[in-house]
Write an enzyme that holds these catalytic residues in place. Structure first.
Site, PDB file in Angstrom:
ATOM      1  CB  SER A 215       0.035  -3.516  -5.585  1.00 16.10           C
ATOM      2  OG  SER A 215       1.181  -3.223  -6.354  1.00 16.10           O
ATOM      3  CG  HIS A 243      -2.955  -2.339  -2.610  1.00 16.34           C
ATOM      4  ND1 HIS A 243      -3.976  -2.752  -3.437  1.00 16.34           N
ATOM      5  CD2 HIS A 243      -2.053  -1.727  -3.411  1.00 16.34           C
ATOM      6  CE1 HIS A 243      -3.704  -2.422  -4.683  1.00 16.34           C
ATOM      7  NE2 HIS A 243      -2.534  -1.804  -4.693  1.00 16.34           N
ATOM      8  CE  LYS A 274      -4.693   0.825  -5.181  1.00 12.89           C
ATOM      9  NZ  LYS A 274      -4.531   1.737  -6.275  1.00 12.89           N
TER      10      LYS A 274
HETATM   11  C1  PLP Z   1       1.315   0.491  -3.955  1.00  7.51           C
HETATM   12  C2  PLP Z   1       0.595   1.505  -4.788  1.00  7.51           C
HETATM   13  N1  PLP Z   1       0.880   2.796  -4.609  1.00  7.51           N
HETATM   14  C3  PLP Z   1       0.266   3.737  -5.341  1.00  7.51           C
HETATM   15  C4  PLP Z   1      -0.696   3.415  -6.286  1.00  7.51           C
HETATM   16  C5  PLP Z   1      -1.362   4.497  -7.091  1.00  7.51           C
HETATM   17  O1  PLP Z   1      -2.670   4.656  -6.663  1.00  7.51           O
HETATM   18  P1  PLP Z   1      -3.890   5.133  -7.573  1.00  7.51           P
HETATM   19  O2  PLP Z   1      -4.339   3.947  -8.365  1.00  7.51           O
HETATM   20  O3  PLP Z   1      -4.885   5.541  -6.551  1.00  7.51           O
HETATM   21  O4  PLP Z   1      -3.421   6.238  -8.431  1.00  7.51           O
HETATM   22  C6  PLP Z   1      -1.022   2.092  -6.492  1.00  7.51           C
HETATM   23  C7  PLP Z   1      -2.032   1.727  -7.504  1.00  7.51           C
HETATM   24  O5  PLP Z   1      -2.498   0.657  -7.639  1.00  7.51           O
HETATM   25  C8  PLP Z   1      -0.355   1.098  -5.728  1.00  7.51           C
HETATM   26  O6  PLP Z   1      -0.612  -0.196  -5.907  1.00  7.51           O
END
Ligand code: PLP
Length: 446
Positions: A215, A243, A274
């Site tokens: 990310s 993502h 996302k």
């Molecule tokens: C790689 C990754 N895993 C998990 C999450 C957590 O997701 P959420 O924002 O839907 O809580 C994110 C959040 O950006 C992320 O980038």
């Protein structure tokens, strides 16, 4: 409140605020755990002009062009800040589906899925996700973060080992901490480093934790090579497709589909926040594993289920994402175009090969100053500071979506090119002087 004796954290008081980061304020400074560390409060005041870039207020939907509040006034911006990769957050069919569910199911689920929060819509989404990914079952979480945290902590035990890529998302690392298992890190995407990490704990149950698309860096996880290494050690693999899900792979089944390794990944995790344009997380895998996890993932058992309104929107988003592969084609065409033009402008995007592009500045002051200037000129990008990334990778992050037109991207590139070119050393010196003055004013007032 008196400082705690021997704490030692007060050395921050005398340091140049520009040299401090969030990692300097994790020791308690007083006897009151509910009091923010005074040095943190002073640091925040000294850097208020930079801090105000965080928690921006969006005054409309997360569309390719939108309106934010900037300096107390509405500002039209090209949005390079959003994870709305396929434009589904504000798709008319998605909005209509959510409206429909609001009428039939009301606003909230009003209970944990275990006791009273499960609805027919939740069950339908579980089945649709499982079928989409070719798995026996899927379970839903009310946040992506909770899904990752709950899955890792629900499955790993004290004597197990979580072997994480060192660029892993905090939700994965926190999951390992909560499970109280041993944790090992390996160098980002490096099979030799993974091999060494696995060797150190031979004989234990080991879970290798990687991501489809990272990310912050916007690069792919090297899934095939890393799975080879995990297999050689009899370790299992967990892929976070937050993502990449719905936005990547011909059918939208993420990085595992793109690299042809789906049948080597027993448990797949993704988020609805996302490309689905909504909220929540899921994990898909075998019925038996998920039946166990349903009872041991705390964020599942002890937290309210997703609002049915959101579930109905996700169901529609999934339907559109499957029905219209051209959305993915457009997303990737936009990403490739933007990359190519940034390269022509000589802009450093690190290792990114996807729609997530860090624009590496490597200097905190300059990054925040540029972020302000870009917002003033109508381009919205996100600041990314240390410790979220290493100091030399301090950047702002730009995400392109399928909804950006060529005109949006060209205008964004013009603004970026002009702003970065016009950012002279003179401005940098003027900025430093301003920082010094606010620091001095603060010292005098305390
Ligand atoms: C790689 C990754 N895993 C998990 C999450 C957590 O997701 P959420 O924002 O839907 O809580 C994110 C959040 O950006 C992320 O980038």
């Amino acid at each position: 409140m008196e400082p705690v004796k021997g704490d030692g954290s007060h050395k921050e008081m005398n340091q140049d605020p520009a040299k401090l980061s969030l990692s300097n304020f994790i020791a308690g400074e007083s006897r009151d755990p509910l009091e923010a560390p005074p040095t943190f409060t002073r640091w925040m005041q000294a850097g208020a002009w930079a801090v105000e870039l965080y928690e921006p207020e969006l005054l409309a939907s997360a569309d390719a062009r939108t309106t934010i509040d900037y300096n107390g006034r509405p500002r039209s911006v090209i949005n390079l800040c959003s994870y709305n990769y396929l434009g589904l957050a504000n798709h008319p069919e998605v909005v209509a589906a959510a409206h429909g569910a609001l009428k039939t199911h009301g606003l909230g689920a009003c209970g944990s899925p275990m006791l009273s929060g499960m609805t027919d819509l939740h069950r339908e989404l579980e089945q649709r996700v499982a079928e989409f990914l070719g798995r026996e079952d899927a379970m839903l979480f009310n946040s992506g973060f909770g899904g990752a945290l709950g899955t890792i902590s629900g499955l790993l035990r004290k004597n197990d080992v979580a072997v994480l890529d060192n660029r892993s998302h905090l939700s994965l690392r926190d999951g390992a901490v909560l499970s109280r298992c041993r944790t090992e890190k390996f160098e980002h995407n490096d099979p030799a480093s993974l091999d060494a990490a696995l060797r150190r704990h031979a004989g234990r149950r080991q879970l290798v934790i990687v991501e489809g698309i990272y990310s912050m860096d916007g690069d792919f996880g090297h899934l095939d090579e890393l799975i080879d290494v995990a297999d050689a050690h009899g370790a299992r693999i967990f892929v976070d497709e937050a993502h990449s899900m719905l936005a990547c792979g011909e059918k939208g089944r993420g990085a595992a589909e793109k690299f042809g390794v789906e049948d080597r990944v027993p448990l797949i995790y993704g988020t609805f926040s996302k490309a689905f344009g909504a909220l929540g997380g899921f994990v898909a895998g075998s019925k038996e594993t998920l039946r166990y996890l349903r009872f041991y993932a705390h964020p599942y058992v002890y937290s309210c289920a997703l609002p049915p309104v959101v579930v109905a929107g996700i169901l529609k988003a999934l339907e559109i994402g499957r029905r219209e592969p051209e959305l993915r084609t457009r997303l990737w065409e936009n990403a490739n175009y933007f990359h190519q033009k940034l390269r022509e402008l000589g802009i450093d995007t690190g290792k990114s090969t996807t729609y997530i592009m860090p624009i590496v500045i490597g200097d905190r002051e300059r990054m925040y100053r540029l972020c302000h200037e870009l917002r003033r000129r109508g381009l919205w990008v996100a600041p990314v500071d240390y410790p979220a990334v290493p100091q030399n990778k301090i950047c702002f992050r730009a995400c392109v979506t399928a909804k950006h037109t060529r005109a949006d991207l060209d205008e964004a590139l013009n603004i970026l090119g002009d702003t970065l070119k016009g950012d002279s050393k003179v401005k940098s010196a003027a900025f430093r002087l301003r920082c010094k003055m606010s620091e001095l004013a603060l010292r005098m007032s305390s």
